[in-house]
Design a protein around this motif. Structure first.
Motif, PDB file in Angstrom:
ATOM      1  N   LYS A 172      17.220  14.461  -2.834  1.00 34.56           N
ATOM      2  CA  LYS A 172      17.198  13.612  -4.019  1.00 34.56           C
ATOM      3  C   LYS A 172      18.048  12.359  -3.792  1.00 34.56           C
ATOM      4  CE  LYS A 172      14.864  16.698  -6.334  1.00 34.56           C
ATOM      5  NZ  LYS A 172      13.441  16.476  -6.685  1.00 34.56           N
ATOM      6  N   PHE A 173      17.643  11.283  -4.456  1.00 32.96           N
ATOM      7  CA  PHE A 173      18.412  10.039  -4.348  1.00 32.96           C
ATOM      8  C   PHE A 173      19.776  10.204  -5.014  1.00 32.96           C
ATOM      9  CE2 PHE A 173      19.855   6.128  -6.397  1.00 32.96           C
ATOM     10  CZ  PHE A 173      20.024   5.317  -5.280  1.00 32.96           C
ATOM     11  N   LYS A 174      20.798   9.723  -4.334  1.00 31.45           N
ATOM     12  CA  LYS A 174      22.143   9.716  -4.889  1.00 31.45           C
ATOM     13  C   LYS A 174      22.699   8.296  -4.763  1.00 31.45           C
ATOM     14  CE  LYS A 174      23.117  14.514  -3.547  1.00 31.45           C
ATOM     15  NZ  LYS A 174      24.012  15.404  -2.756  1.00 31.45           N
ATOM     16  N   TYR A 175      23.543   7.948  -5.712  1.00 25.98           N
ATOM     17  CA  TYR A 175      24.115   6.602  -5.679  1.00 25.98           C
ATOM     18  C   TYR A 175      24.987   6.391  -4.432  1.00 25.98           C
ATOM     19  CZ  TYR A 175      22.433   5.625 -10.375  1.00 25.98           C
ATOM     20  OH  TYR A 175      21.622   5.388 -11.466  1.00 25.98           O
ATOM     21  N   THR A 176      25.476   7.490  -3.855  1.00 20.10           N
ATOM     22  CA  THR A 176      26.277   7.366  -2.636  1.00 20.10           C
ATOM     23  C   THR A 176      25.436   6.829  -1.475  1.00 20.10           C
ATOM     24  OG1 THR A 176      25.839   9.719  -2.187  1.00 20.10           O
ATOM     25  CG2 THR A 176      27.924   9.173  -3.262  1.00 20.10           C
TER      26      THR A 176
ATOM     27  N   GLY B 109       0.817  -1.212   0.000  1.00 19.26           N
ATOM     28  CA  GLY B 109       0.000   0.000   0.000  1.00 19.26           C
ATOM     29  C   GLY B 109       0.848   1.259   0.000  1.00 19.26           C
ATOM     30  N   LEU B 110       1.888   1.275   0.832  1.00 21.14           N
ATOM     31  CA  LEU B 110       2.773   2.436   0.881  1.00 21.14           C
ATOM     32  C   LEU B 110       3.506   2.631  -0.441  1.00 21.14           C
ATOM     33  CD1 LEU B 110       4.329   2.001   4.438  1.00 21.14           C
ATOM     34  CD2 LEU B 110       2.884   3.881   3.686  1.00 21.14           C
ATOM     35  N   PHE B 111       3.914   1.513  -1.050  1.00 15.40           N
ATOM     36  CA  PHE B 111       4.706   1.593  -2.283  1.00 15.40           C
ATOM     37  C   PHE B 111       3.866   2.108  -3.453  1.00 15.40           C
ATOM     38  CE2 PHE B 111       6.610  -0.056  -6.160  1.00 15.40           C
ATOM     39  CZ  PHE B 111       7.939   0.286  -5.983  1.00 15.40           C
ATOM     40  N   PHE B 112       2.633   1.602  -3.580  1.00 16.81           N
ATOM     41  CA  PHE B 112       1.826   1.947  -4.746  1.00 16.81           C
ATOM     42  C   PHE B 112       0.909   3.147  -4.516  1.00 16.81           C
ATOM     43  CE2 PHE B 112       2.785  -2.585  -5.458  1.00 16.81           C
ATOM     44  CZ  PHE B 112       3.350  -2.483  -6.725  1.00 16.81           C
ATOM     45  N   LYS B 113       0.641   3.501  -3.254  1.00 19.14           N
ATOM     46  CA  LYS B 113      -0.258   4.617  -2.981  1.00 19.14           C
ATOM     47  C   LYS B 113       0.334   5.932  -3.450  1.00 19.14           C
ATOM     48  CE  LYS B 113      -2.761   6.951   0.753  1.00 19.14           C
ATOM     49  NZ  LYS B 113      -2.992   7.002   2.215  1.00 19.14           N
ATOM     50  N   ARG B 114       1.547   6.177  -3.067  1.00  9.36           N
ATOM     51  CA  ARG B 114       2.232   7.413  -3.478  1.00  9.36           C
ATOM     52  C   ARG B 114       3.723   7.138  -3.480  1.00  9.36           C
ATOM     53  NH1 ARG B 114       3.813  12.247  -0.165  1.00  9.36           N
ATOM     54  NH2 ARG B 114       4.364  13.846  -1.651  1.00  9.36           N
ATOM     55  N   ARG B 115       4.303   7.077  -4.649  1.00 13.09           N
ATOM     56  CA  ARG B 115       5.694   6.656  -4.764  1.00 13.09           C
ATOM     57  C   ARG B 115       6.671   7.781  -4.434  1.00 13.09           C
ATOM     58  NH1 ARG B 115       6.522   2.257  -9.627  1.00 13.09           N
ATOM     59  NH2 ARG B 115       4.876   0.837  -8.999  1.00 13.09           N
ATOM     60  N   SER B 116       6.559   8.290  -3.238  1.00 12.46           N
ATOM     61  CA  SER B 116       7.526   9.265  -2.765  1.00 12.46           C
ATOM     62  C   SER B 116       8.703   8.505  -2.152  1.00 12.46           C
ATOM     63  CB  SER B 116       6.891  10.174  -1.712  1.00 12.46           C
ATOM     64  OG  SER B 116       6.546   9.428  -0.557  1.00 12.46           O
ATOM     65  N   PRO B 117       9.886   9.100  -2.112  1.00  6.32           N
ATOM     66  CA  PRO B 117      11.042   8.418  -1.513  1.00  6.32           C
ATOM     67  C   PRO B 117      10.778   7.964  -0.080  1.00  6.32           C
ATOM     68  CG  PRO B 117      11.768  10.328  -2.742  1.00  6.32           C
ATOM     69  CD  PRO B 117      10.268  10.387  -2.718  1.00  6.32           C
ATOM     70  N   ALA B 118      10.070   8.794   0.693  1.00 10.12           N
ATOM     71  CA  ALA B 118       9.781   8.438   2.087  1.00 10.12           C
ATOM     72  C   ALA B 118       8.905   7.192   2.161  1.00 10.12           C
ATOM     73  CB  ALA B 118       9.104   9.609   2.800  1.00 10.12           C
ATOM     74  N   ASN B 119       7.881   7.117   1.316  1.00 13.82           N
ATOM     75  CA  ASN B 119       6.991   5.957   1.309  1.00 13.82           C
ATOM     76  C   ASN B 119       7.703   4.700   0.821  1.00 13.82           C
ATOM     77  OD1 ASN B 119       4.920   7.600   2.158  1.00 13.82           O
ATOM     78  ND2 ASN B 119       3.476   6.876   0.637  1.00 13.82           N
TER      79      ASN B 119
ATOM     80  N   HIS C  25      14.450   6.526   5.119  1.00 13.63           N
ATOM     81  CA  HIS C  25      13.091   7.018   5.354  1.00 13.63           C
ATOM     82  C   HIS C  25      13.142   8.221   6.292  1.00 13.63           C
ATOM     83  CE1 HIS C  25       8.836   7.142   6.274  1.00 13.63           C
ATOM     84  NE2 HIS C  25       9.112   7.026   7.560  1.00 13.63           N
ATOM     85  N   PHE C  26      13.930   8.118   7.327  1.00 15.17           N
ATOM     86  CA  PHE C  26      14.135   9.198   8.298  1.00 15.17           C
ATOM     87  C   PHE C  26      14.600  10.466   7.583  1.00 15.17           C
ATOM     88  CE2 PHE C  26      16.591  11.599  11.350  1.00 15.17           C
ATOM     89  CZ  PHE C  26      15.927  11.458  12.553  1.00 15.17           C
ATOM     90  N   ARG C  27      15.586  10.327   6.702  1.00 12.61           N
ATOM     91  CA  ARG C  27      16.162  11.475   5.992  1.00 12.61           C
ATOM     92  C   ARG C  27      15.165  12.093   5.012  1.00 12.61           C
ATOM     93  NH1 ARG C  27      19.909  14.387   7.377  1.00 12.61           N
ATOM     94  NH2 ARG C  27      20.897  14.577   5.344  1.00 12.61           N
ATOM     95  N   TYR C  28      14.403  11.241   4.305  1.00 15.22           N
ATOM     96  CA  TYR C  28      13.455  11.751   3.317  1.00 15.22           C
ATOM     97  C   TYR C  28      12.276  12.465   3.987  1.00 15.22           C
ATOM     98  CZ  TYR C  28      15.772   9.346  -0.557  1.00 15.22           C
ATOM     99  OH  TYR C  28      16.678   8.949  -1.512  1.00 15.22           O
TER     100      TYR C  28
END
Length: 352
Positions: free
Chosen positions: A90-94, A21-31, A80-83
């Motif tokens: 933004k997501f970084k490969y680091t 539900g969290l993944f498909f409801k709203r694909r924000s980085p935090a979710n 999740h905490f950071r987002y």
């Protein structure tokens, strides 16, 4: 204890549904990162039920395959905490470097055992439990506890719990995670068998599900907790100064048209601390920095859409001119602020 195992089995199904539900409801980085954490924890629960039942003797080939996933608990919950703390992040490969301990653990410590056939794996761990498996267990629990301490350190250092509703939420999440990590460490050291971990999995799952349900269903509780236990330490003079600075910056709308503008950059510009500015936005403007930022950008976009001399600009061009990085984000923000799409707004303004 056997009854608790049935509860854990039910929790596994709930965990899958919640993560999905969290993944498909709203694909924000935090979710997405929270969904990953819940899914990984659900896998750990299933592995516990499998390992402590007779099923492991029937299908030993799956033994220890899920064993290292707890090394991803901390990284996924930390992201999740950071987002949540910084929605503009933004997501970084680091960020993937957080998974490095997991890879090292699997490749150098667990791989030699995994190469054995299932039945041989069972026999090997039984014979070498104290000499080989216990050190691996200590590495797992130390890693989990480290991230719990890291989140608590950030919360205390930056006084995150005083910032806003999200600050209280992050505090609750960090405290729950740390307490379950302490319980896991205690059981690793003193439990007579892995079956006794049933209490850990039951309590951890119950706390997470109850907390998640309460926070999702009754978000006003966060505000009440914040007012009652985390009263603001920001002085009136400091608060008024920050409000004045924000209002002064708002007079120059071009400040908000920088598509890469973040809360940290904004705070550097007005020379104020990040957590103080977040607190002022929440308590004085009744919004977050990201929402305020979008509001200013939408106001600029509305002006462009009303201007007949700018009719040659396509909607995407208006989005870029207003500081948005893409059309999807622009449309969502515009509809949220005005209730209609940019295209419809342009048509209505021409009729007027």
């Amino acid at each position: 204890m056997e009854v608790l195992r049935y509860f854990i089995f039910i929790y596994c199904f709930l965990g899958v549904f919640i993560a999905g539900g969290l993944f498909f409801k709203r694909r924000s980085p935090a979710n997405i990162t929270l969904a990953i954490f819940i899914f990984l924890f659900t896998l750990e629960q299933l592995d516990f039920l499998y390992t402590t039942s007779d099923i492991v003797l029937i299908y030993p080939e799956y033994y220890l395959l899920i064993y290292p996933v707890c090394l991803l608990f901390g990284p996924s919950l930390w992201m999740h905490f950071r987002y949540v703390q910084h929605p503009e992040l933004k997501f970084k490969y680091t960020h993937l470097l957080h998974a490095l301990p997991f890879l090292v653990f699997v490749v150098f410590l667990l791989a030699p055992i995994i190469k054995l056939e299932g039945a041989q794996r069972l026999e090997y761990t039984r014979i070498n439990f104290n000499s080989h498996m216990m050190p691996l267990n200590y590495i797992r629990t130390t890693h989990v506890t480290f991230y719990g301490l890291l989140m608590l350190f950030v919360i205390i250092k930056n006084k995150v719990f005083r910032n806003n509703q999200q600050g209280v939420y992050l505090t609750v999440v960090a405290v729950i995670y740390f307490l379950t990590a302490v319980l896991q460490s205690y059981l690793t050291r003193f439990a007579d068998s892995y079956r006794q971990f049933v209490l850990y999995f039951f309590l951890a799952s119950t706390i997470v599900l109850i907390a998640g349900f309460v926070l999702y269903t009754y978000p006003e509780i966060l505000i009440q907790l914040q007012k009652k236990y985390f009263s603001s330490s920001l002085k009136t003079t400091d608060r008024n100064r920050i409000v004045e600075k924000i209002n002064n910056v708002t007079k120059d709308p071009f400040v908000f048209l920088n598509s890469s503008l973040s809360l940290n950059q904004f705070c550097d510009k007005i020379q104020e601390k990040t957590h103080h500015v977040s607190q002022v936005f929440s308590e004085n403007f009744s919004t977050s920095f990201s929402n305020y930022l979008n509001l200013q950008r939408v106001e600029h976009a509305k002006a462009l859409l009303r201007d007949r001399q700018q009719d040659h600009l396509k909607i995407l061009a208006v989005a870029f001119e207003s500081g948005f990085n893409n059309n999807v984000t622009f449309n969502k923000a515009f509809v949220k602020c005005t209730g209609i799409t940019p295209g419809k707004y342009r048509k209505q303004s021409k009729k007027g």
